[in-house]
Design an enzyme around this catalytic site. Structure first.
Site, short mmCIF file in Angstrom:
data_model
loop_
_atom_site.label_atom_id
_atom_site.label_comp_id
_atom_site.label_asym_id
_atom_site.label_seq_id
_atom_site.Cartn_x
_atom_site.Cartn_y
_atom_site.Cartn_z
N ASP A 246 -6.55 -3.07 -7.41
CA ASP A 246 -7.27 -3.64 -6.28
C ASP A 246 -7.56 -5.10 -6.58
O ASP A 246 -7.73 -5.46 -7.75
CB ASP A 246 -8.58 -2.88 -6.03
N TYR B 80 -14.88 -12.66 -0.22
CA TYR B 80 -15.60 -11.43 -0.58
C TYR B 80 -16.86 -11.77 -1.36
O TYR B 80 -17.94 -11.20 -1.11
CB TYR B 80 -14.70 -10.51 -1.42
N ARG C 117 0.82 -1.22 0.00
CA ARG C 117 0.00 0.00 0.00
C ARG C 117 0.85 1.26 0.00
O ARG C 117 0.42 2.30 0.48
CB ARG C 117 -0.96 0.03 1.19
N ARG D 253 -6.46 11.61 -7.18
CA ARG D 253 -7.71 10.86 -7.23
C ARG D 253 -8.91 11.70 -6.85
O ARG D 253 -10.03 11.18 -6.72
CB ARG D 253 -7.62 9.65 -6.30
N ARG E 105 -3.22 5.95 0.06
CA ARG E 105 -3.88 6.96 0.87
C ARG E 105 -2.97 7.79 1.76
O ARG E 105 -3.36 8.86 2.21
CB ARG E 105 -4.95 6.28 1.74
#
Length: 356
Positions: free
Chosen positions: A88, A163, A39, A52, A43
């Site tokens: 992702d 998921y 990651r 973004r 973020r």
């Protein structure tokens, strides 16, 4: 075949094969311990949030120019030894037409969970053309990276299956385990289909220029060793086998998988990623030795100040001293509120401490 494969060594372009990251993946001597962070593209970086702005997560994954820019940002800022492709794990599912969205603060949410044999009809084989924007983004990124390797990735079958069955993140995996135990044939077919999808997704990235791949089994820590061996390992192994002929290094990582490390290694990984719960020397013992490891600084240490970060990083390096190869990483992903400068200083510290 694409042009990048014209001159290869150990499955990757000759110009990249001598990088410290790829040498460590192969267990060869390095000039200094290579560093990258799960990651790292995301973020924690203000430039990421700016890039973004107003663009939904999944849309940004399918925009080659934007995915390229985001992938490059941490390489420019931190001086890491490898880039990890910005994407992702649910991207190939989205490409198949599965109705899903990534909701802020929640994660991927599947509109219609997969619970029955009829639901499996939505999981058709992934055609490379369905993820053409991903291939284009990889090509653009590799062209910009120069001598820095690019890591492609995919979600492992168990995590993607969970998921799909749960419909989103879960703490109990009750629907997933109900299928595993109560409908084992349906479970195996689901896992086989997802394994095929993940394999195509990885091969698309490799063909476009990725120099290594990582299979993320984020939720595998919910499993007992017996369940993993019987109900999960065969599917993960088939993914690794599907990319074996490319010769690129294959990394396997899961969270809370201290009891599964040997089995995850047996699935076919060349490098095993270790979370922060198990010291690297102990992880090597559990695996059986002889294999490079990746990890494993606790991500939360980065909030404790430079002196503490250096102390804990030194501990990780000491634990890795006897390994055949070591790639310094966190024990999970970079947290959103992490100070980017702390990551930059950590990269510099590891490089300085391990210069040969």
């Amino acid at each position: 075949m694409s042009d990048h494969s014209a001159t290869v060594r150990n499955g990757v372009p000759a110009a990249l094969a001598d990088s410290d990251f790829l040498r460590a993946c192969r267990g060869e001597p390095v000039r200094r311990t290579p560093v990258w962070f799960m990651r790292q593209a995301g973020r924690s970086l203000p430039e990421y949030r700016e890039a973004r702005r107003g663009v939904p997560m999944l849309e940004s994954c399918f925009r080659p120019d934007l995915a390229t820019e985001i992938t490059l940002q941490p390489v420019r800022r931190h001086g890491v030894d490898a880039a990890v492709f910005f994407s992702d794990i649910v991207v190939p599912l989205k490409a198949l037409g599965i109705e899903l969205d990534i909701k802020p603060g929640v994660g991927p949410v599947i509109e219609k969970p997969v619970r029955t044999r009829a639901d499996l009809d939505r999981l058709v084989p992934l055609d490379p053309g369905m993820v053409a924007p991903i291939a284009e983004a990889v090509r653009l990124t590799v062209a910009e990276l120069g001598g820095t390797p690019l890591i492609g990735f995919a979600g492992a079958p168990f995590t993607l299956a969970s998921y799909l069955v749960e419909g989103g993140p879960s703490r109990t995996y009750e629907n997933t385990k109900a299928m595993m135990y109560g409908a084992p044939e349906l479970w195996r077919e689901l896992m086989e289909r997802i394994a095929g999808i993940a394999a195509v997704f990885l091969n698309v990235q490799i063909e476009a220029g990725a120099s290594a791949v990582q299979l993320f089994d984020s939720w595998a820590g919910a499993l007992s060793p017996r369940d993993y061996r019987e109900l999960v390992l065969p599917a993960s192994r088939s993914v690794f086998e599907a990319v074996a002929a490319t010769g690129v290094p294959r990394i396997h990582f899961g969270v809370g998988t201290g009891e599964l490390l040997r089995l995850m290694s047996e699935a076919g990984a060349d490098v095993v990623g270790v979370d922060w719960r198990v010291p690297l020397d102990e992880a090597s013992r559990r695996i059986g030795g002889g294999k490079p490891l990746q990890g494993n600084l606790d991500s939360t240490v980065l909030f404790a100040g430079d002196e503490v970060v250096r102390e804990h990083a030194r501990r990780v390096l000491d634990d890795a001293a006897g390994l055949p190869g070591h790639i310094f990483n966190l024990g999970h992903g970079v947290m959103p509120n992490t100070d980017p400068e702390a990551l930059t200083r950590l990269v510099a510290y590891v490089h300085e401490q391990t210069e040969r």
